[in-house]
Write a protein that holds these residues in place. Structure first.
Motif, mmCIF file in Angstrom:
data_model
loop_
_atom_site.group_PDB
_atom_site.id
_atom_site.type_symbol
_atom_site.label_atom_id
_atom_site.label_comp_id
_atom_site.label_asym_id
_atom_site.label_seq_id
_atom_site.Cartn_x
_atom_site.Cartn_y
_atom_site.Cartn_z
ATOM 1 N N PHE A 54 -10.240 2.595 1.446
ATOM 2 C CA PHE A 54 -9.710 2.267 0.130
ATOM 3 C C PHE A 54 -10.061 3.357 -0.871
ATOM 4 N N VAL A 55 -9.418 3.274 -2.035
ATOM 5 C CA VAL A 55 -9.653 4.218 -3.119
ATOM 6 C C VAL A 55 -10.387 3.471 -4.228
ATOM 7 N N ILE A 110 -6.373 13.247 -4.157
ATOM 8 C CA ILE A 110 -6.436 12.262 -3.066
ATOM 9 C C ILE A 110 -5.071 12.104 -2.398
ATOM 10 N N GLU A 111 -4.037 11.990 -3.204
ATOM 11 C CA GLU A 111 -2.699 11.862 -2.636
ATOM 12 C C GLU A 111 -2.285 13.154 -1.942
ATOM 13 N N GLY A 112 -2.765 14.293 -2.455
ATOM 14 C CA GLY A 112 -2.412 15.587 -1.881
ATOM 15 C C GLY A 112 -2.982 15.821 -0.494
ATOM 16 N N ILE A 113 -4.123 15.164 -0.170
ATOM 17 C CA ILE A 113 -4.718 15.343 1.162
ATOM 18 C C ILE A 113 -4.341 14.189 2.101
ATOM 19 N N ASN A 156 -1.607 5.987 0.819
ATOM 20 C CA ASN A 156 -1.261 4.640 1.285
ATOM 21 C C ASN A 156 -2.478 3.781 1.605
ATOM 22 N N LEU A 157 -3.427 3.721 0.689
ATOM 23 C CA LEU A 157 -4.609 2.877 0.844
ATOM 24 C C LEU A 157 -4.657 1.843 -0.270
ATOM 25 N N PRO A 158 -5.246 0.673 -0.016
ATOM 26 C CA PRO A 158 -5.472 -0.269 -1.111
ATOM 27 C C PRO A 158 -6.476 0.296 -2.106
ATOM 28 N N THR A 181 0.820 -1.211 0.000
ATOM 29 C CA THR A 181 0.000 0.000 0.000
ATOM 30 C C THR A 181 0.855 1.263 0.000
ATOM 31 N N GLU A 182 2.142 1.120 0.238
ATOM 32 C CA GLU A 182 3.018 2.294 0.248
ATOM 33 C C GLU A 182 3.301 2.827 -1.156
ATOM 34 N N LEU A 183 2.962 2.036 -2.168
ATOM 35 C CA LEU A 183 3.161 2.479 -3.548
ATOM 36 C C LEU A 183 2.184 3.600 -3.894
#
Length: 586
Positions: A551-552, A504-507, A511-513, A470-472
């Motif tokens: 999750f996303v 999403i990454e900006g907020i 690190n979600l599946p 999930t760190e990717l």
């Protein structure tokens, strides 16, 4: 599906093609007629056989009950049983009997003296009155009381719908009453829901009729089983976790582009109050009086497609084997079971049962639905690559596989032998499963092979693990799924998807599946590409954050979160007489 006996031979017939069923003077029994003729035990007897006292039982009538919170602390010290996941190849539109095989396997475990507990999803009213049918199994492999399970059951779906729509009402009321949070009404993300297929509600305008009726804005409905509240209920470990997850729902952005969460609207306590009983697993039984937990019901093509973590964990404590099921093919349900549910719940599956039908293999080989009953070795040889791909995909999670062929009377000896030999060459056990017609007796071979496979592999050092870290970055996780599971050449992202991922990454939610919403009929995002498609790319058209669920959601193709009814809905066949007896429910 419909079962009947003629001169001692059992047959299985597809209900889609038959309305009035009489043959040689013998009336064929429908699923509901079989279920209504079942000799059910009182629910306290089923509970007692599992070691559950009446103090931990909250009955809903004679044959179904909720299980108390105390059971979790009382069973916490017990070792876990073995976890068996039932999944499938890419299906025909009629489905391949995954739930039926799950129920039949639980019944068969009882036949061979094993203590197994079934843990399945609850049906949604949408498919019940639509086209696919319910989720209670079929023939002589059903959970009962079938009518209750397929309709209102213990009210879980209604509670989820109410909690979801309370949040929506509170949001719109906040905007109406001064909008202290400065919510941008053009960027409200959270939708209302309804547990019914209703295409007319996909896109709506609310707040019309003047100032007293609210602020006009565009809105829409999802089906309840696609709601983030449903996913949250199924992934929560207890009430405190449920409440926290509800508060983390991203509902909108404000006028400065900052996220607004449900917790800021102050209604998560009230939502939790609506869901406190729905969070408790439901106990019912199979036709052969085996225990079954039926709890939670997210779709696998638009959500994560698994029953609740709480039901699965409790089943693992109360049984030596827990049999659970993930929706649609393994490219959807099983992948999400492994990468989302198992990751969050710390579950370690011991075996995968991969359900296939010879008709689905021929369908994947290009045979029209109308011709699937005819022997066609050429199409079978072409379509069986779909089965091979699903087997290979499951092995990527380092879990052993047993193939269950849900057998139909139209399957010829030559077709059956070809599938047996094919699986043998792959080094995978295969069982011809007849649980629909014979109940547990028709799955004894499958149960034995599953137990044997688990025993042979339980000490393997190379055990289960998810497919990706999930760190990717989000895009990297999508690329891994596209190439490893769907076998795509790569992924195309629309400008809308690119923008959503960046936001999403900006907020802080990188690190979600990921939970991919795509068609169930193909490994690709195009339902017409059957078998094992080649030379294609997955198109991601939009991305949505489900921060409460954890999750996303990745939207591909033309997938919709609110289905519509078909030209001839199943509702046309359902009736209730003056004595309250239901008919036509499969």
């Amino acid at each position: 599906m419909i079962f009947f006996a003629l001169y001692g031979i059992m047959f299985i017939v597809d209900v889609i093609h038959i309305n009035l069923l009489v043959f040689g003077g013998i009336k064929m029994l429908t699923d509901i007629e079989i279920a209504q003729g079942a000799k059910m035990k009182k629910i306290n007897e089923i509970a007692s056989a599992l070691g559950i006292s009446e103090d931990n039982l909250e009955p809903y009538g004679h044959y179904k009950a909720k299980l108390s919170e105390n059971l979790y602390s009382q069973t916490a010290f017990r070792p876990d049983g073995k976890l068996i996941l039932v999944t499938a190849i890419n299906p025909t539109p009629a489905g391949e009997g995954k739930t039926t095989v799950s129920v039949g396997l639980a019944e068969a475990m009882g036949k061979i003296g094993k203590n197994a507990v079934l843990a399945l999803r609850e049906p949604s009213l949408g498919p019940v009155f639509g086209i696919k049918g319910g989720a209670a199994g079929g023939g002589y492999a059903q959970v009962v009381p079938m009518e209750d399970i397929n309709l209102h059951f213990t009210g879980d779906m209604h509670a989820i719908t109410a909690a979801n729509n309370l949040l929506c009402a509170m949001l719109d009321n906040h905007i109406q009453q001064g909008n202290e949070l400065r919510i941008d009404q053009r960027r409200v993300l959270f939708k209302r829901c309804l547990d019914m297929n209703d295409r007319a509600l996909r896109n709506t305008v609310i707040g019309l009729g003047g100032k007293a009726n609210g602020i006009p804005r565009e809105d829409g409905f999802q089906i309840t089983v696609a709601s983030e509240v449903m996913a949250i209920l199924c992934l929560s470990t207890d009430l405190a976790d449920l409440k926290k997850r509800l508060g983390n729902i991203l509902v909108a952005y404000d006028l400065d582009g900052k996220p607004v969460f449900a917790e800021q609207l102050g209604c998560t306590g009230a939502m939790t109050a609506l869901l406190k009983d729905a969070l408790k697993p439901n106990l019912v039984q199979t036709l052969e009086n085996n225990p079954a937990f039926i709890h939670g019901g997210p779709f696998a093509n638009i959500a994560h497609g698994c029953n609740s973590v709480r039901a699965t964990k409790l089943a693992l404590k109360l049984g030596d084997y827990c049999i659970t099921e993930a929706g649609f093919g393994s490219d959807l349900g099983a992948e999400k079971f492994f990468d989302i549910k198992c990751r969050y719940a710390g579950l370690k599956p011991s075996c995968v049962v991969l359900v296939a039908t010879i008709r689905a293999l021929k369908y994947n080989g290009g045979v029209p639905k109308t011709d699937l009953v005819k022997e066609n070795m050429w199409a079978l040889e072409k379509g069986i690559v779909n089965l091979q791909t699903h087997i290979e995909n499951m092995h990527k999670f380092h879990v052993p596989v047993v193939v269950a062929i849900n057998r139909f009377h139209t399957d010829t000896d030559a077709e059956v032998e070809f599938v047996r030999n094919f699986c043998s060459e792959l080094g995978v056990e295969v069982s011809m499963c007849e649980v629909f017609a014979k109940g547990g007796e028709g799955g004894v071979d499958l149960a034995a092979k599953v137990c044997e496979t688990i025993a042979l592999t339980e000490n393997d050092s190379d055990g289960f693990r998810p497919l990706y870290s999930t760190e990717l970055p989000i895009k990297d996780k999508i690329e891994i799924l596209a190439k490893e599971i769907y076998r795509a050449d790569g992924v195309n992202f629309t400008s809308q998807a690119e923008k959503a991922i960046k936001e999403i990454e900006g907020i802080g939610f990188r690190n979600l599946p990921v939970c991919v919403a795509k068609t169930q009929y193909s490994l690709s995002d195009d339902p017409t590409l059957l078998g094992k498609p080649k030379n294609f790319r997955i198109t991601v058209r939009d991305v949505k954050l489900s921060a409460g669920a954890g999750f996303v959601v990745i939207y591909t193709g033309d997938i919709l979160t609110m289905p519509g009814l078909p030209k001839k809905p199943s509702a046309l066949n359902i009736d209730c007489d003056n004595n309250g007896n239901i008919s036509g429910l499969f």
